[in-house]
Motif scaffolding. Sequence first.
Motif, short mmCIF file in Angstrom:
data_model
loop_
_atom_site.label_atom_id
_atom_site.label_comp_id
_atom_site.label_asym_id
_atom_site.label_seq_id
_atom_site.Cartn_x
_atom_site.Cartn_y
_atom_site.Cartn_z
N ARG A 145 -58.24 33.24 26.93
CA ARG A 145 -58.69 34.27 27.88
C ARG A 145 -59.19 33.66 29.19
N ASN A 146 -58.68 32.48 29.53
CA ASN A 146 -59.07 31.83 30.79
C ASN A 146 -57.91 31.98 31.77
N LYS A 147 -58.09 32.86 32.75
CA LYS A 147 -57.01 33.16 33.69
C LYS A 147 -56.60 31.94 34.51
N GLU A 148 -57.57 31.12 34.90
CA GLU A 148 -57.26 29.95 35.71
C GLU A 148 -56.37 28.97 34.95
N VAL A 149 -56.67 28.77 33.66
CA VAL A 149 -55.86 27.87 32.84
C VAL A 149 -54.47 28.45 32.63
N LYS A 150 -54.40 29.75 32.38
CA LYS A 150 -53.09 30.39 32.19
C LYS A 150 -52.24 30.27 33.45
N ASP A 151 -52.86 30.47 34.60
CA ASP A 151 -52.13 30.33 35.87
C ASP A 151 -51.68 28.88 36.07
N ALA A 152 -52.53 27.92 35.67
CA ALA A 152 -52.16 26.51 35.79
C ALA A 152 -50.99 26.17 34.88
N VAL A 153 -50.99 26.72 33.68
CA VAL A 153 -49.87 26.49 32.75
C VAL A 153 -48.58 27.03 33.35
N ARG A 154 -48.68 28.20 33.98
CA ARG A 154 -47.50 28.81 34.60
C ARG A 154 -46.99 27.95 35.75
N ARG A 155 -47.90 27.44 36.57
CA ARG A 155 -47.49 26.61 37.70
C ARG A 155 -46.86 25.30 37.24
N VAL A 156 -47.48 24.66 36.24
CA VAL A 156 -46.94 23.40 35.72
C VAL A 156 -45.58 23.63 35.07
N THR A 157 -45.45 24.74 34.34
CA THR A 157 -44.16 25.07 33.70
C THR A 157 -43.08 25.28 34.75
N ASP A 158 -43.42 25.97 35.83
CA ASP A 158 -42.46 26.20 36.92
C ASP A 158 -42.04 24.87 37.56
N LYS A 159 -43.00 23.96 37.73
CA LYS A 159 -42.68 22.65 38.30
C LYS A 159 -41.71 21.88 37.41
N ILE A 160 -41.96 21.95 36.09
CA ILE A 160 -41.09 21.22 35.16
C ILE A 160 -39.68 21.82 35.18
N ARG A 161 -39.59 23.15 35.22
CA ARG A 161 -38.28 23.79 35.26
C ARG A 161 -37.53 23.46 36.55
N THR A 162 -38.27 23.45 37.66
CA THR A 162 -37.66 23.10 38.95
C THR A 162 -37.17 21.66 38.92
N PHE A 163 -37.97 20.77 38.32
CA PHE A 163 -37.58 19.37 38.21
C PHE A 163 -36.33 19.21 37.35
N GLN A 164 -36.25 20.00 36.26
CA GLN A 164 -35.09 19.91 35.36
C GLN A 164 -33.82 20.42 36.05
N ARG A 165 -33.98 21.46 36.88
CA ARG A 165 -32.80 21.99 37.57
C ARG A 165 -32.25 21.00 38.58
N GLY A 166 -33.08 20.08 39.04
CA GLY A 166 -32.63 19.09 40.00
C GLY A 166 -31.67 18.07 39.43
N PHE A 167 -31.59 18.02 38.09
CA PHE A 167 -30.67 17.04 37.46
C PHE A 167 -29.40 17.72 37.01
#
Length: 314
Positions: free
Chosen positions: A292-314
Motif C-alpha cells: 500500500r505504498n504508492k511511491e514504491v509502486k510508482d518506482a516499480v512501474r518506472r523501473v519496469t518501464d526502463k527494463i522493457r525499454t532497454f530490452q526493446r533496444g536489442f
Amino acid sequence: MDHVNHTWTQAFILASFTTSETLRTLAFLVTLCVYLLTIAGNLFIIFLVKTDNGLSTPMYFFISVLSFLELWYISTTVPTLLHTLLHGSSPISSAMCFTQLYVFHSLGMTECYLLSVMALDRYLAICCPLHYYALMSRQVQQWLAGATWLAGFSGAVVPATLTATLPYCLKEVAHYFCDLAPLMQLACVDPGWHAQVHGAVIGVATGCNFVLILVLYGGILRAVLKPPSAASRAKAFSTCSSHMTVVTLFYASAFTVYVSSPGSRPEGTDKLIALVYALLTPFLNPIIYTLRNKEVKDAVRRVTDKIRTFQRGF
C-alpha cells in the motif's frame, strides 16, 4: 546434558526442535522458503532505492540500510536453524558459536539505533518540513547510518566477550543458535554477575532507543493533529505507520526474551519467540514498507518501464 571434565569445550551442540521427523522436514521447507523470500525482498528494496530517482529521499535511504542489515541479520541464525531442522542436534565449534553470538547481537543493537534514526528522520520531515533537506543532507544520512553500525558493533563487544570467557562444563545449547542466556546456563560458575552486565548493556541500548522513539513519535502526533486538513493528517500517519509496525514487532519480541525473567516462560518458548525477531520480522519488513505504498509502486512501474525499454533496444 553431557558433562565434560574440563572447563573449556572445543564445541557446543545446538538443539533441534523436539518434533517428529516429518514436521521437521516440513518446517525446514517453510523456513527455507521464508529465508529465500526475505533475501529476495530485501535485495529488491535495495535495488529499487538505488536505481529509481523517485526514492532518493532520506526515508528510503534508511529503509535500504535496514534492508541491508536484515540480509546479514537473518543470515546469521537461519543457516544453523535449517541445519538443525534437517539433521537434528548439530555441533558448532566454540569459535563459530561466539562469533555468531557477537554478530547477532551487534546487528540487533544496530537495528535498535537505526530504528531510532528512522524515527528522527520522520520527526524532522513532519515537524520541520522547511529545513528537512538541509538538516538531513546526504552527508548527514551517511554519518547517521555509519554511527548506528559503529554503536551496535561496539556495544555488543562487552556481553559477547564476557560470555566467551566463561568456563563451560556443559555443551548442549538449548537453542538453535548461540545466544546469551542458553550459553550462560552451561557455565561451570554462577553467571549472575555476567547476566547483570548483559542486562545493563542491552537494556540501556534498547531502552534508551525505545524511549527516544516514543518521544519522537509523541512530537509527531502533536504536529499531525494541528493541520486542519484531514488529508494532511492521513498522509503524515501513513508515512509513519510502516515504521511503527516494524518497531512494535522488533521491540515486543526482543523485550520478551531479553528483559523478562527466563524462569517465567515455559521451556522452549525462547526458541519460538526468537523466530519472530530473527526470521519473521526480516521477512515482513519488505512487505510492510512496500504494501500500500504508492511511491514504491510508482518506482516499480518506472523501473519496469526502463527494463522493457532497454530490452526493446536489442
